[in-house]
Motif scaffolding. Structure first.
Motif, PDB file in Angstrom:
ATOM      1  N   PHE A 117      30.687 -24.255  -2.164  1.00 26.98           N
ATOM      2  CA  PHE A 117      29.710 -25.156  -2.767  1.00 26.98           C
ATOM      3  C   PHE A 117      29.565 -24.903  -4.255  1.00 26.98           C
ATOM      4  O   PHE A 117      28.460 -24.900  -4.803  1.00 26.98           O
ATOM      5  CB  PHE A 117      28.362 -25.019  -2.048  1.00 26.98           C
ATOM      6  CG  PHE A 117      28.463 -25.143  -0.552  1.00 26.98           C
ATOM      7  CD1 PHE A 117      28.914 -26.313   0.036  1.00 26.98           C
ATOM      8  CD2 PHE A 117      28.136 -24.067   0.263  1.00 26.98           C
ATOM      9  CE1 PHE A 117      29.032 -26.420   1.422  1.00 26.98           C
ATOM     10  CE2 PHE A 117      28.251 -24.155   1.636  1.00 26.98           C
ATOM     11  CZ  PHE A 117      28.703 -25.340   2.225  1.00 26.98           C
ATOM     12  N   GLY A 118      30.703 -24.675  -4.909  1.00 24.75           N
ATOM     13  CA  GLY A 118      30.671 -24.417  -6.343  1.00 24.75           C
ATOM     14  C   GLY A 118      30.048 -25.532  -7.136  1.00 24.75           C
ATOM     15  O   GLY A 118      29.272 -25.292  -8.075  1.00 24.75           O
ATOM     16  N   ASN A 119      30.352 -26.774  -6.783  1.00 25.14           N
ATOM     17  CA  ASN A 119      29.787 -27.896  -7.523  1.00 25.14           C
ATOM     18  C   ASN A 119      28.266 -27.929  -7.417  1.00 25.14           C
ATOM     19  O   ASN A 119      27.570 -28.178  -8.410  1.00 25.14           O
ATOM     20  CB  ASN A 119      30.365 -29.216  -6.994  1.00 25.14           C
ATOM     21  CG  ASN A 119      31.797 -29.431  -7.419  1.00 25.14           C
ATOM     22  OD1 ASN A 119      32.168 -29.185  -8.565  1.00 25.14           O
ATOM     23  ND2 ASN A 119      32.625 -29.879  -6.488  1.00 25.14           N
ATOM     24  N   LYS A 120      27.759 -27.672  -6.240  1.00 19.27           N
ATOM     25  CA  LYS A 120      26.311 -27.746  -6.052  1.00 19.27           C
ATOM     26  C   LYS A 120      25.598 -26.633  -6.823  1.00 19.27           C
ATOM     27  O   LYS A 120      24.515 -26.846  -7.368  1.00 19.27           O
ATOM     28  CB  LYS A 120      25.974 -27.694  -4.565  1.00 19.27           C
ATOM     29  CG  LYS A 120      26.419 -28.953  -3.823  1.00 19.27           C
ATOM     30  CD  LYS A 120      26.001 -28.947  -2.363  1.00 19.27           C
ATOM     31  CE  LYS A 120      26.401 -30.247  -1.685  1.00 19.27           C
ATOM     32  NZ  LYS A 120      25.979 -30.315  -0.266  1.00 19.27           N
ATOM     33  N   VAL A 121      26.212 -25.450  -6.858  1.00 20.35           N
ATOM     34  CA  VAL A 121      25.624 -24.362  -7.640  1.00 20.35           C
ATOM     35  C   VAL A 121      25.620 -24.713  -9.126  1.00 20.35           C
ATOM     36  O   VAL A 121      24.600 -24.599  -9.816  1.00 20.35           O
ATOM     37  CB  VAL A 121      26.382 -23.047  -7.402  1.00 20.35           C
ATOM     38  CG1 VAL A 121      25.979 -21.991  -8.428  1.00 20.35           C
ATOM     39  CG2 VAL A 121      26.123 -22.530  -5.998  1.00 20.35           C
ATOM     40  N   ILE A 122      26.775 -25.126  -9.635  1.00 20.40           N
ATOM     41  CA  ILE A 122      26.885 -25.422 -11.067  1.00 20.40           C
ATOM     42  C   ILE A 122      25.984 -26.588 -11.447  1.00 20.40           C
ATOM     43  O   ILE A 122      25.334 -26.569 -12.508  1.00 20.40           O
ATOM     44  CB  ILE A 122      28.352 -25.693 -11.445  1.00 20.40           C
ATOM     45  CG1 ILE A 122      29.166 -24.409 -11.264  1.00 20.40           C
ATOM     46  CG2 ILE A 122      28.456 -26.190 -12.886  1.00 20.40           C
ATOM     47  CD1 ILE A 122      30.662 -24.614 -11.372  1.00 20.40           C
ATOM     48  N   ASN A 123      25.907 -27.595 -10.594  1.00 19.56           N
ATOM     49  CA  ASN A 123      25.046 -28.739 -10.897  1.00 19.56           C
ATOM     50  C   ASN A 123      23.577 -28.327 -10.970  1.00 19.56           C
ATOM     51  O   ASN A 123      22.818 -28.846 -11.805  1.00 19.56           O
ATOM     52  CB  ASN A 123      25.239 -29.832  -9.853  1.00 19.56           C
ATOM     53  CG  ASN A 123      26.580 -30.527  -9.991  1.00 19.56           C
ATOM     54  OD1 ASN A 123      27.228 -30.454 -11.046  1.00 19.56           O
ATOM     55  ND2 ASN A 123      27.022 -31.183  -8.933  1.00 19.56           N
ATOM     56  N   GLN A 124      23.169 -27.395 -10.113  1.00 21.39           N
ATOM     57  CA  GLN A 124      21.785 -26.909 -10.186  1.00 21.39           C
ATOM     58  C   GLN A 124      21.525 -26.186 -11.509  1.00 21.39           C
ATOM     59  O   GLN A 124      20.455 -26.330 -12.110  1.00 21.39           O
ATOM     60  CB  GLN A 124      21.500 -25.958  -9.021  1.00 21.39           C
ATOM     61  CG  GLN A 124      21.331 -26.652  -7.683  1.00 21.39           C
ATOM     62  CD  GLN A 124      20.967 -25.679  -6.583  1.00 21.39           C
ATOM     63  OE1 GLN A 124      19.840 -25.197  -6.508  1.00 21.39           O
ATOM     64  NE2 GLN A 124      21.921 -25.374  -5.720  1.00 21.39           N
ATOM     65  N   ILE A 125      22.499 -25.406 -11.949  1.00 17.58           N
ATOM     66  CA  ILE A 125      22.337 -24.684 -13.214  1.00 17.58           C
ATOM     67  C   ILE A 125      22.313 -25.662 -14.383  1.00 17.58           C
ATOM     68  O   ILE A 125      21.496 -25.523 -15.310  1.00 17.58           O
ATOM     69  CB  ILE A 125      23.464 -23.640 -13.363  1.00 17.58           C
ATOM     70  CG1 ILE A 125      23.295 -22.548 -12.308  1.00 17.58           C
ATOM     71  CG2 ILE A 125      23.453 -23.037 -14.765  1.00 17.58           C
ATOM     72  CD1 ILE A 125      24.432 -21.571 -12.236  1.00 17.58           C
ATOM     73  N   LYS A 126      23.176 -26.668 -14.349  1.00 18.76           N
ATOM     74  CA  LYS A 126      23.174 -27.681 -15.409  1.00 18.76           C
ATOM     75  C   LYS A 126      21.834 -28.413 -15.455  1.00 18.76           C
ATOM     76  O   LYS A 126      21.294 -28.680 -16.543  1.00 18.76           O
ATOM     77  CB  LYS A 126      24.305 -28.687 -15.172  1.00 18.76           C
ATOM     78  CG  LYS A 126      25.693 -28.169 -15.466  1.00 18.76           C
ATOM     79  CD  LYS A 126      26.697 -29.281 -15.173  1.00 18.76           C
ATOM     80  CE  LYS A 126      28.105 -28.906 -15.552  1.00 18.76           C
ATOM     81  NZ  LYS A 126      29.070 -29.971 -15.213  1.00 18.76           N
ATOM     82  N   GLU A 127      21.314 -28.748 -14.304  1.00 18.05           N
ATOM     83  CA  GLU A 127      20.020 -29.431 -14.255  1.00 18.05           C
ATOM     84  C   GLU A 127      18.917 -28.542 -14.811  1.00 18.05           C
ATOM     85  O   GLU A 127      18.020 -29.010 -15.525  1.00 18.05           O
ATOM     86  CB  GLU A 127      19.710 -29.832 -12.813  1.00 18.05           C
ATOM     87  CG  GLU A 127      18.427 -30.628 -12.656  1.00 18.05           C
ATOM     88  CD  GLU A 127      18.186 -31.078 -11.223  1.00 18.05           C
ATOM     89  OE1 GLU A 127      17.047 -31.448 -10.915  1.00 18.05           O
ATOM     90  OE2 GLU A 127      19.141 -31.040 -10.426  1.00 18.05           O
ATOM     91  N   LEU A 128      19.004 -27.258 -14.510  1.00 17.55           N
ATOM     92  CA  LEU A 128      18.023 -26.300 -15.020  1.00 17.55           C
ATOM     93  C   LEU A 128      18.036 -26.265 -16.546  1.00 17.55           C
ATOM     94  O   LEU A 128      16.992 -26.098 -17.191  1.00 17.55           O
ATOM     95  CB  LEU A 128      18.344 -24.919 -14.452  1.00 17.55           C
ATOM     96  CG  LEU A 128      17.286 -23.829 -14.510  1.00 17.55           C
ATOM     97  CD1 LEU A 128      16.092 -24.188 -13.622  1.00 17.55           C
ATOM     98  CD2 LEU A 128      17.885 -22.495 -14.070  1.00 17.55           C
ATOM     99  N   GLN A 129      19.217 -26.440 -17.131  1.00 15.56           N
ATOM    100  CA  GLN A 129      19.352 -26.405 -18.585  1.00 15.56           C
ATOM    101  C   GLN A 129      18.593 -27.533 -19.277  1.00 15.56           C
ATOM    102  O   GLN A 129      18.311 -27.437 -20.477  1.00 15.56           O
ATOM    103  CB  GLN A 129      20.825 -26.473 -18.977  1.00 15.56           C
ATOM    104  CG  GLN A 129      21.605 -25.213 -18.639  1.00 15.56           C
ATOM    105  CD  GLN A 129      23.090 -25.345 -18.929  1.00 15.56           C
ATOM    106  OE1 GLN A 129      23.688 -26.413 -18.741  1.00 15.56           O
ATOM    107  NE2 GLN A 129      23.711 -24.273 -19.384  1.00 15.56           N
TER     108      GLN A 129
END
Length: 300
Positions: free
Chosen positions: A44-56
């Motif tokens: 689930f790499g995309n879901k992890v990275i997307n959460q971090i991007k959203e956090l930014q």
């Protein structure tokens, strides 16, 4: 006072990440630090990275790469065509990432320095020398060497999958933020740290947050990874459901069998980080997998 959430070794466990971020926000964290291995064990790499991007979008976020990101970066660069069953896990993880998210991990720094209030911080994954090097709380020589070569006061890292530990030594504060995504020491839980920074003082709050492993199981079964490689992801799931010692046992036995047949575990054409990447021959990998499948909880 500024509250800083420090999260390490998510390894694709976006369900654990959701719970940690929810808790961190409720606790008043306004800055977020991720010390590598965002991806690559659960698919689930995309879901992890997307959460971090959203956090930014709403918070100050600092991210460094881990060895797991580097594996995918160098696999993509060198186009390895190794046919080992074990390696299919890496191939799947790279294919799963979108181009945008692959560029995100490619652009992550190896180390990062920042200042919060009056305190200086250095962020990295393994050590300041290598993504793959471990710092344990008893590694006095290594800690002294790092301290002597580092200006920053607080050193934040992960990689070892130990429980959270902190140590003041050689004029520095070493903080291993633990393993949030695949910790065998905290079944069904994700651990992370909140730092309460006030001027040049820091208070360390250890967090241990429950996440839904049944939901994680359902998501893995729907991901398609079991159609390609069942062993590695099963061991990752065992780690978060109380069977983490089986992984160490499996790889110890696999290594012993490779040594018996004098088989090299590093490919001749391996470069960079892959010079530390051990691949088990298929006959050994599959025979042991057949023996251990009685413990596996994921079946397609």
């Amino acid at each position: 006072m500024v509250k800083v959430a420090v999260i390490s070794d998510i390894h694709g466990n976006y369900i654990a990440l959701e719970e940690m971020l929810k808790d961190a926000k409720e606790s008043g964290a306004t800055k977020y630090i991720f010390t590598g291995d965002l991806i690559n064990e659960f698919p689930f790499g995309n879901k992890v990275i997307n959460q971090i991007k959203e956090l930014q979008n709403d918070y100050d976020v600092y991210v460094v790469k881990g060895n797991r990101e580097q594996y995918l970066i160098e696999y993509d660069e060198y186009k390895y065509t190794w046919e080992n069953v074990q390696f299919k896990n890496t191939v799947f993880m790279r294919r799963e990432l979108t181009d945008d998210n692959f560029e995100f991990i490619k652009n992550l720094p190896f180390v990062l320095s920042t200042k919060i209030e009056d305190l200086t911080f250095k962020l990295f994954h393994g050590s300041i020398y290598s993504l793959s090097e471990f710092i344990h709380n008893y590694d006095e020589d290594l800690m002294e060497k790092i301290a002597n070569e580092t200006e920053e006061k607080v050193l934040l890292f992960g990689h070892s999958h130990q429980r959270i530990w902190t140590k003041e030594a050689y004029g520095k504060l070493f903080i291993n933020a633990g393993c949030s995504g695949v910790s065998k020491m905290n079944p069904n839980h994700a651990e992370y740290v909140i730092l309460e920074v006030n001027d040049n003082n820091v208070n360390i709050v250890e967090k241990n947050i429950e996440f839904d492993t049944d939901r994680l199981k359902r998501e893995i079964l729907e991901s398609g990874i079991l159609n390609e490689e069942k062993v590695f992801v099963n061991f990752a799931y065992l780690a978060v459901t109380g069977g983490g010692d089986l992984t160490r046992e499996f790889f110890k036995r696999a290594t012993e069998e490779m040594n018996k047949k004098n088989a090299p575990m590093v490919k001749e054409d391996a470069k960079g980080i892959y010079k530390k990447f051990r691949l088990i021959d298929d006959d050994i990998w599959l025979a042991l997998a057949d023996e251990y499948k009685k413990y596996f909880k994921l079946e397609d």
